[in-house]
Design a protein around this motif. Structure first.
Motif, PDB file in Angstrom:
ATOM      1  N   UNK A  47       0.820  -1.215   0.000  1.00  0.00           N
ATOM      2  CA  UNK A  47       0.000   0.000   0.000  1.00  0.00           C
ATOM      3  C   UNK A  47       0.854   1.265   0.000  1.00  0.00           C
ATOM      4  N   UNK A  48       2.164   1.105   0.159  1.00  0.00           N
ATOM      5  CA  UNK A  48       3.034   2.273   0.263  1.00  0.00           C
ATOM      6  C   UNK A  48       3.000   3.106  -1.013  1.00  0.00           C
ATOM      7  N   UNK A  49       3.116   4.399  -0.827  1.00  0.00           N
ATOM      8  CA  UNK A  49       3.240   5.320  -1.968  1.00  0.00           C
ATOM      9  C   UNK A  49       4.583   6.046  -1.946  1.00  0.00           C
ATOM     10  N   UNK A  50       5.501   5.553  -1.076  1.00  0.00           N
ATOM     11  CA  UNK A  50       6.779   6.262  -0.930  1.00  0.00           C
ATOM     12  C   UNK A  50       7.990   5.356  -0.988  1.00  0.00           C
ATOM     13  N   UNK A  51       7.839   4.058  -0.710  1.00  0.00           N
ATOM     14  CA  UNK A  51       8.987   3.171  -0.641  1.00  0.00           C
ATOM     15  C   UNK A  51       9.670   3.040  -2.007  1.00  0.00           C
ATOM     16  N   UNK A  52      10.979   3.232  -2.010  1.00  0.00           N
ATOM     17  CA  UNK A  52      11.752   3.028  -3.237  1.00  0.00           C
ATOM     18  C   UNK A  52      12.719   1.857  -3.097  1.00  0.00           C
ATOM     19  N   UNK A  53      13.022   1.431  -1.871  1.00  0.00           N
ATOM     20  CA  UNK A  53      14.005   0.371  -1.652  1.00  0.00           C
ATOM     21  C   UNK A  53      13.504  -0.537  -0.539  1.00  0.00           C
ATOM     22  N   UNK A  54      13.316  -1.814  -0.849  1.00  0.00           N
ATOM     23  CA  UNK A  54      12.911  -2.814   0.138  1.00  0.00           C
ATOM     24  C   UNK A  54      13.860  -3.998   0.019  1.00  0.00           C
ATOM     25  N   UNK A  55      14.519  -4.353   1.126  1.00  0.00           N
ATOM     26  CA  UNK A  55      15.392  -5.526   1.136  1.00  0.00           C
ATOM     27  C   UNK A  55      15.088  -6.352   2.380  1.00  0.00           C
ATOM     28  N   UNK A  56      14.490  -7.517   2.157  1.00  0.00           N
ATOM     29  CA  UNK A  56      14.132  -8.438   3.231  1.00  0.00           C
ATOM     30  C   UNK A  56      14.905  -9.751   3.091  1.00  0.00           C
ATOM     31  N   UNK A  57      15.985  -9.743   2.362  1.00  0.00           N
ATOM     32  CA  UNK A  57      16.736 -10.956   2.054  1.00  0.00           C
ATOM     33  C   UNK A  57      17.343 -11.590   3.308  1.00  0.00           C
ATOM     34  N   UNK A  58      17.645 -12.893   3.179  1.00  0.00           N
ATOM     35  CA  UNK A  58      18.375 -13.654   4.188  1.00  0.00           C
ATOM     36  C   UNK A  58      17.713 -13.566   5.561  1.00  0.00           C
ATOM     37  N   UNK A  59      16.441 -13.903   5.581  1.00  0.00           N
ATOM     38  CA  UNK A  59      15.701 -14.049   6.820  1.00  0.00           C
ATOM     39  C   UNK A  59      15.044 -15.420   6.827  1.00  0.00           C
ATOM     40  N   UNK A  60      13.988 -15.575   7.572  1.00  0.00           N
ATOM     41  CA  UNK A  60      13.285 -16.858   7.659  1.00  0.00           C
ATOM     42  C   UNK A  60      11.817 -16.670   7.281  1.00  0.00           C
ATOM     43  N   UNK A  61      11.595 -15.815   6.343  1.00  0.00           N
ATOM     44  CA  UNK A  61      10.232 -15.493   5.938  1.00  0.00           C
ATOM     45  C   UNK A  61       9.628 -16.621   5.111  1.00  0.00           C
ATOM     46  N   UNK A  62       8.343 -16.862   5.307  1.00  0.00           N
ATOM     47  CA  UNK A  62       7.633 -17.923   4.595  1.00  0.00           C
ATOM     48  C   UNK A  62       6.402 -17.347   3.899  1.00  0.00           C
ATOM     49  N   UNK A  63       5.661 -18.220   3.281  1.00  0.00           N
ATOM     50  CA  UNK A  63       4.413 -17.909   2.585  1.00  0.00           C
ATOM     51  C   UNK A  63       4.670 -17.160   1.292  1.00  0.00           C
ATOM     52  N   UNK A  64       3.597 -16.744   0.666  1.00  0.00           N
ATOM     53  CA  UNK A  64       3.695 -16.115  -0.652  1.00  0.00           C
ATOM     54  C   UNK A  64       3.976 -14.620  -0.513  1.00  0.00           C
ATOM     55  N   UNK A  65       4.488 -14.052  -1.606  1.00  0.00           N
ATOM     56  CA  UNK A  65       4.682 -12.604  -1.666  1.00  0.00           C
ATOM     57  C   UNK A  65       3.334 -11.908  -1.802  1.00  0.00           C
ATOM     58  N   UNK A  66       3.187 -10.731  -1.203  1.00  0.00           N
ATOM     59  CA  UNK A  66       1.951  -9.966  -1.428  1.00  0.00           C
ATOM     60  C   UNK A  66       1.741  -9.728  -2.924  1.00  0.00           C
ATOM     61  N   UNK A  67       0.554  -9.953  -3.436  1.00  0.00           N
ATOM     62  CA  UNK A  67       0.331  -9.908  -4.891  1.00  0.00           C
ATOM     63  C   UNK A  67       0.735  -8.590  -5.541  1.00  0.00           C
ATOM     64  N   UNK A  68       0.525  -7.484  -4.850  1.00  0.00           N
ATOM     65  CA  UNK A  68       0.770  -6.174  -5.464  1.00  0.00           C
ATOM     66  C   UNK A  68       2.057  -5.519  -4.973  1.00  0.00           C
ATOM     67  N   UNK A  69       2.967  -6.316  -4.414  1.00  0.00           N
ATOM     68  CA  UNK A  69       4.177  -5.744  -3.831  1.00  0.00           C
ATOM     69  C   UNK A  69       5.045  -5.056  -4.876  1.00  0.00           C
ATOM     70  N   UNK A  70       4.987  -5.503  -6.130  1.00  0.00           N
ATOM     71  CA  UNK A  70       5.818  -4.908  -7.171  1.00  0.00           C
ATOM     72  C   UNK A  70       5.138  -3.744  -7.884  1.00  0.00           C
TER      73      UNK A  70
END
Length: 720
Positions: free
Chosen positions: A463-486
């Motif tokens: 839902x963000x209208x400002x984020x330009x950089x997101x890095x969540x790499x190398x964690x233990x996250x599961x499940x699917x990506x949010x459909x509209x994240x890109x």
């Protein structure tokens, strides 16, 4: 009668005297008026001569000549009409200043700041003995600085900053003992600071920064006890800061940044009660931070960064009740951060990056402060992230990467509407990624890679209208990506590599007009690669390696104008490589190794010289940098023939083995029957056999079936 005549004669003489005096006075007044008019006319003519030699692109001086000269723009006169000031600042003027300026005998102020003058500074300008103010700053004057200002006995303000003078500092300026301001910043002056400047006992402002000055700081400089501001950084001095600096009791502003100074910070610096700003960053200053700095009760800004300071941060720093900026980054400091730093009531900026600090952040940090920026990255700090960092609602930057912080990310940050950057990668943070970060309308950068975060990627990030950089790499996250994240309209980089994400690559892309980097490698993503990614016109790096992606490489990838890195290796992709993929306009790196691709490798663009390792693990590929498809056919036939021959040999072995077994079993059974008959009939059988001959036995009906033969067959009896 004689007495009356004498009285009349006396009165007549007095009358004629009055008349003569009045006429003389009138004549004198007329002569004076005539001389004054001539003088002012001369000054007007001189001003017009100055205007005639100037280039005035904005027409700022077009009014000169149409009214009394004291009303002309930039001209200031005294009560007698004499020109005392010439202020032509900011008019974009250029050209030459003629010697006519010397005719303005009452001139005390020349201000040419912010114009476009070039070439050498006219000697006439520095030869006006009545000058009190001389300002030629922010022009393009170059070459040597003319001598002469030292003879201006009344000169109080001298500013030649922002020019291109290449010369030694004017030594004779030291004779202008009324000088209060000396500013030559931003030029190319070289050499040492003249000792003659030690005579400027009324000097309050000394600006020498941004030149090529060298040598040690002269002791005479620290005898100027009227100094309030010293700005001498961005030079190439040598040696230490003299302890004599403690004599400058009126000093409020000290800037010696990036000037090559060495040695320790003198303890005497703590004796300057009026000091508000200390900039010593970018030098080679070493040793410990003097605890005496805690005595500077007026200090607002302290920047000691990018030096070689050692030891711990002194607890006395917590006594600086007016401190707004504390910058100690890029030193060799160790130990804990004094807890009192969290109590500084006006602290706005705390920069501790790149030291060896240990222990926790002060628990109260930010709770009762207008904290705007905290950078404690690249240390050995541990413990939880304080929950009150944004309690004031002013925090814009929280930079904590490369430490050992533990525990969850404070939920209070999700209400920090001022937050622009949250960089906490490479720590030991755990728990979930907080929800509502996507609702922070100013958040531009979110870096949480290299932690122990678990759970899902919150849907509200999309839902963000400002984020330009997101890095969540190398964690233990599961499940699917949010459909509209890109489809975040401002998103330039999205990375979630090295997790356990499932599902497919999101295909709800929106306009993805800013997306330039997408890295989803090292997950468990499946399904086809969305062809819609080709609509991301700025996408330069697409890394999807080490997943479970299937299907074909989208043909449209070959038309992406910015794509320079494409890594699809270690997946389950099939089909052929698109024929024009190598000719992609910007493609520099391509890897499709270890998939199920087949067919010829296109001999276009990058694929002509691609490293074979980037095609490895695809047995069905041929051509290009791999063995040609036509040349590989005989080898394939030969291989098939060899495989067929091997199978034939195995089958033949089976047949021969079975046959031999059958013969052996048959012979054994026949022998048994013959033996029984022989045993029952004695020699008759033998005689009959002799009569029949030896060949007759081959045509006898056998009394055993194939089932009995098969039962005799064992794996061990079959030839390999």
């Amino acid at each position: 009668m004689a007495s009356a005549t004498a009285q009349l004669s006396s009165e007549a003489r007095f009358f004629f005297f009055l008349v003569f005096f009045s006429l003389s006075l009138v004549c004198c007044c007329c002569a004076g008026a005539s001389n004054g008019t001539a003088a002012t006319d001369d000054e007007a003519a001189m001003l017009l001569a100055i205007r005639a030699s100037l280039v005035d692109p904005l027409g700022e001086l077009r009014g000169w000549g149409s009214a009394p000269h004291c009303g002309w723009k930039g001209v200031r006169c005294d009560e007698r009409g004499a020109v005392t000031g010439l202020d032509l600042a900011g008019m974009k003027l250029s050209g030459a200043i003629p010697d006519d300026v010397l005719g303005l005998a009452a001139l005390t102020s020349v201000v040419l700041r912010g114009n476009a003058f070039t070439g050498g500074l006219p000697a006439a300008l520095v030869s006006i003995p009545t000058l009190r103010e001389f300002d030629v700053s922010d022009n393009g004057f170059a070459g040597r600085f003319p001598a002469g200002l030292g003879s201006c006995a009344s000169l109080a303000h001298f500013n030649a900053s922002g020019n291109n003078f290449v010369d030694l500092l004017p030594v004779d300026v030291g004779n202008a003992t009324e000088l209060e301001t000396l500013d030559v910043r931003g030029g190319f002056f070289f050499g040492t600071i003249p000792e003659s400047y030690g005579k400027l006992r009324k000097l309050k402002f000394l600006g020498l920064a941004g030149n090529n000055l060298s040598g040690a700081l002269p002791a005479e400089l620290f005898e100027l006890t009227a100094l309030e501001q010293i700005i001498i950084g961005y030079n190439e001095f040598t040696g230490p800061i003299p302890a004599a600096i403690g004599k400058l009791k009126n000093l409020r502003y000290l800037d010696m940044a990036i000037s090559g100074l060495e040695g320790p910070i003198p303890r005497e610096l703590g004796r300057l009660p009026a000091l508000e700003t200390v900039f010593l960053y970018g030098n080679n200053v070493g040793g410990e931070i003097p605890k005496e700095l805690g005595n500077l009760s007026s200090l607002v800004m302290l920047d000691l960064s990018e030096n070689a300071l050692t030891g711990a941060i002194p607890p006395e720093v917590a006594q600086l009740g007016n401190l707004q900026l504390l910058n100690l980054m890029c030193n060799r400091l160790k130990g804990d951060i004094p807890s009192g730093v969290g109590e500084l009531p006006r602290l706005e900026v705390l920069q501790l990056w790149n030291n060896s600090l240990t222990g926790p952040l002060p628990p109260s940090l930010g709770a009762a402060q207008p904290l705007q920026w905290l950078d404690a990255s690249t240390n050995a700090l541990s413990g939880p992230v304080p929950a009150g960092l944004c309690r004031s609602g002013n925090l814009t930057g929280l930079i904590l990467f490369n430490n050992a912080f533990t525990g969850p990310i404070p939920a209070s940050l999700t209400t920090c509407s001022s937050l622009v950057r949250l960089r906490a990668h490479n720590n030991r943070l755990n728990g979930a990624v907080p929800t509502a970060l996507g609702r922070l309308h100013r958040l531009d950068r979110l870096e949480l890679a290299g932690n122990r975060l678990s759970g899902e990627i919150p849907d509200d990030l999309a839902l963000s209208t400002s984020l330009s950089f997101i890095d969540l790499s190398r964690n233990r996250l599961r499940s699917a990506l949010p459909p509209r994240i890109l489809s975040i309209p401002t998103l330039q980089t999205f990375a979630a590599a090295g997790n356990k994400l499932t599902g497919g690559v999101p295909d709800e892309l929106g306009s993805c007009r800013a997306l330039s980097t997408l890295d989803l490698s090292g997950n468990q993503l499946s399904g086809a690669i969305p062809a819609g990614l080709a609509s991301c016109q700025r996408l330069a790096s697409l890394i999807l390696r080490s997943n479970r992606l299937t299907g074909e490489i989208p043909m449209a990838f070959a038309t992406m104008p910015a794509l320079s890195v494409l890594d699809l290796s270690n997946n389950l992709l099939c089909g052929e490589i698109p024929s024009n993929l190598g000719s992609s306009p910007a493609l520099e790196m391509l890897s499709v190794a270890h998939n199920n691709l087949t067919g010829p490798v296109p001999a276009t663009g990058l694929l002509r010289t691609i490293n074979p390792d980037d095609l490895a693990g695809n047995p069905g590929l041929c051509g290009g940098v791999l063995p040609s498809c036509t040349a590989s056919a005989p080898r394939a036939s030969s291989s098939i023939h060899r495989r067929s021959h091997t199978k034939h040999n195995i089958a033949a072995g089976w047949v021969i083995g079975i046959s031999l077994t059958l013969v052996a079993c048959g012979a054994a059974f026949l022998g048994k029957v013959l033996y029984q008959q022989w045993y029952a009939s004695g020699a008759v059988c033998c005689d009959a056999a002799k009569e029949a001959g030896t060949d007759s036995a081959a045509f006898q009906r056998l009394g055993f079936t194939g089932g009995k033969v098969i039962a005799c067959v064992k794996e061990g009896n079959i030839a390999s």
